[in-house]
Design an enzyme around this catalytic site. Sequence first.
Site, PDB file in Angstrom:
ATOM      1  N   LYS A   1      79.233  10.044  14.379  1.00  0.00           N
ATOM      2  CA  LYS A   1      78.748   8.908  14.348  1.00  0.00           C
ATOM      3  C   LYS A   1      78.685   8.170  15.936  1.00  0.00           C
ATOM      4  CE  LYS A   1      78.443   5.522  10.735  1.00  0.00           C
ATOM      5  NZ  LYS A   1      79.321   4.515   9.837  1.00  0.00           N
TER       6      LYS A   1
HETATM    7  O1  G3P Z   1      78.285   1.693   7.340  1.00  0.00           O
HETATM    8  C1  G3P Z   1      78.219   0.515   7.769  1.00  0.00           C
HETATM    9  C2  G3P Z   1      78.957  -0.524   7.187  1.00  0.00           C
HETATM   10  O2  G3P Z   1      80.200  -0.192   6.902  1.00  0.00           O
HETATM   11  C3  G3P Z   1      78.959  -1.898   7.551  1.00  0.00           C
HETATM   12  O3  G3P Z   1      78.905  -2.898   6.405  1.00  0.00           O
HETATM   13  O4  G3P Z   1      79.134  -4.822   5.284  1.00  0.00           O
HETATM   14  O5  G3P Z   1      80.481  -4.649   7.234  1.00  0.00           O
HETATM   15  O6  G3P Z   1      77.851  -4.750   7.224  1.00  0.00           O
HETATM   16  P1  G3P Z   1      79.171  -4.346   6.822  1.00  0.00           P
END
Ligand code: G3P
Length: 217
Positions: free
Chosen positions: A83
Amino acid sequence: MKFFVDTADVPAIAELAELGMVDGVTTNPSLILKSGRDILEVTREICALVPGPVSAEVVATEAPAMIAEGRRLAAIAPNIAVKVPLTWDGLRACKVLTGEGHMVNVTLCFSANQALVAAKAGATFISPFVGRLDDINLDGLDLIADIRTIYDNYDFQTQILAASIRSVNHVSQCARIGADVVTAPPSVIKALASHPLTDKGLDQFLKDWAKTGQKIL
Ligand code: G3P
């Protein structure tokens, strides 16, 4: 549509994998912190558990170091997807690492133009963050639709990996739009099977069955 689980919580991954709900896993530095585990150790464990792509994120910000970290992460297992963030250094690392045969997931995507340059850099996956766009009153699902249109217009092979998924609605909408993958927390994946009318209907079936006085076994 493929389901990736967005966590470094190994027991949670294992539980969903038993149900056939895990086509891959995504992690990031915040999820590694949350797991309390060593990145190399927990990533190795996840790769052994899940045959599909497992995303592990570099933390360097300049291309040469990103490439070195990416090679180190890719050496963990054949199903590693490295990533990298959507910066020019990340795209340079993407170009080199995909050129060496590694899968690369370009993350922190928030615009169609970012997705366009990631595809041109050879990204295996692009991770547009739906929830974080919603958080600033933009429509994250519109971005998924835009990227789908653009990628289909030019037959880009980069897979749309919808990320920052916060609800079952995000999942069904991404499926309608044609995202290749959603990556969601275990809680969202588990919620996909839930519906209050199912619970109500089952409850009534069991009450009526009890009145028959019958047994199947
Ligand atoms: O894969 C990206 C994810 O983990 C981000 O999620 O909810 O922190 O925006 P969030």
